[in-house]
Write an enzyme that holds these catalytic residues in place. Structure first.
Site, PDB file in Angstrom:
ATOM      1  N   HIS A  51       0.929  -1.166  -0.106  1.00  0.00           N
ATOM      2  CA  HIS A  51      -0.002   0.089  -0.110  1.00  0.00           C
ATOM      3  C   HIS A  51       0.972   1.150   0.021  1.00  0.00           C
ATOM      4  O   HIS A  51       1.984   1.385   0.584  1.00  0.00           O
ATOM      5  CB  HIS A  51      -0.854  -0.136   1.188  1.00  0.00           C
ATOM      6  CG  HIS A  51      -2.012  -1.044   1.107  1.00  0.00           C
ATOM      7  ND1 HIS A  51      -3.278  -0.525   1.679  1.00  0.00           N
ATOM      8  CD2 HIS A  51      -2.046  -2.284   0.737  1.00  0.00           C
ATOM      9  CE1 HIS A  51      -4.044  -1.639   1.561  1.00  0.00           C
ATOM     10  NE2 HIS A  51      -3.390  -2.513   0.803  1.00  0.00           N
ATOM     11  N   GLU A  53       0.482   4.079   1.592  1.00  0.00           N
ATOM     12  CA  GLU A  53       0.993   4.522   2.896  1.00  0.00           C
ATOM     13  C   GLU A  53       2.201   3.827   3.542  1.00  0.00           C
ATOM     14  O   GLU A  53       2.906   4.302   3.963  1.00  0.00           O
ATOM     15  CB  GLU A  53      -0.257   4.390   3.885  1.00  0.00           C
ATOM     16  CG  GLU A  53      -1.479   5.130   3.316  1.00  0.00           C
ATOM     17  CD  GLU A  53      -2.388   4.499   2.671  1.00  0.00           C
ATOM     18  OE1 GLU A  53      -3.628   4.902   2.694  1.00  0.00           O
ATOM     19  OE2 GLU A  53      -2.138   3.618   1.865  1.00  0.00           O
ATOM     20  N   CYS A  81      -6.954   2.432   4.647  1.00  0.00           N
ATOM     21  CA  CYS A  81      -7.795   0.933   5.188  1.00  0.00           C
ATOM     22  C   CYS A  81      -7.452   0.822   6.652  1.00  0.00           C
ATOM     23  O   CYS A  81      -6.453   1.592   7.153  1.00  0.00           O
ATOM     24  CB  CYS A  81      -7.249  -0.160   4.358  1.00  0.00           C
ATOM     25  SG  CYS A  81      -5.542  -0.554   4.635  1.00  0.00           S
ATOM     26  N   CYS A  84      -3.301   0.136   7.023  1.00  0.00           N
ATOM     27  CA  CYS A  84      -2.596   1.378   7.019  1.00  0.00           C
ATOM     28  C   CYS A  84      -2.958   2.380   8.369  1.00  0.00           C
ATOM     29  O   CYS A  84      -2.114   2.859   8.806  1.00  0.00           O
ATOM     30  CB  CYS A  84      -2.819   2.192   5.734  1.00  0.00           C
ATOM     31  SG  CYS A  84      -2.394   1.121   4.280  1.00  0.00           S
TER      32      CYS A  84
END
Length: 154
Positions: A51, A53, A81, A84
């Site tokens: 991801h 992040e 999400c 994260c």
């Protein structure tokens, strides 16, 4: 909170799109400087941890030489999400700024708001920054993906 930093996150999202990834980008800012940047690489790297992040957090940690990112702001094109959000809480980021809301996996209010829970630290939250641009990038990506899938069927 400086909306212009979202433009840098959008540039990261475009890098993901070039790779055929869901176009999500992220930057981490400390004292007005980018110390971390990342974009989605789940498909490219074949990992659920790919991801934007998490990529940006890893780079920021290396930049400051510590896992604690106090005094930093994270700008991301899509609402984080739960995974994260957990990393954001653990990294002790002060501020989280996102563009498009996520009604499927959003952990800042899209589905649940983990930052309202009784954790030791809570970042300041700013939603909807450059929302139109962030949402349009995602919409275009998924429309193109559906069109490609439809052509493959025909």
């Amino acid at each position: 909170m400086e909306p212009a930093f979202m433009d840098l996150a959008l540039e990261q999202a475009e890098k993901a799109q070039i790779l055929g990834e869901i176009p999500v980008g992220c930057v981490i800012i400390r004292q007005g400087q980018v110390i971390g940047a990342g974009y989605n690489r789940r498909e490219t790297d074949k990992t659920v941890l790919g991801h934007a992040e998490l990529m940006a957090i890893r780079q920021a940690e290396k930049s400051v030489g510590d896992w604690r990112l106090t005094g930093c702001a994270l700008y991301v094109t899509l609402e984080p999400c739960p995974m994260c959000a957990g990393a954001i809480l653990n990294a002790r980021l002060d501020t989280v700024v996102w563009g498009a809301s996520d009604t499927v996996f959003g952990a800042c209010g899209g589905v649940i708001n983990l930052f309202e829970e009784a954790f030791g630290r809570r970042p300041k939250l700013y939603k909807g920054v450059r929302e139109a641009q962030c949402s349009q990038l995602l919409t275009n990506f998924f429309c193109q993906l559906r069109e490609t899938e439809r052509k493959d069927i025909l």
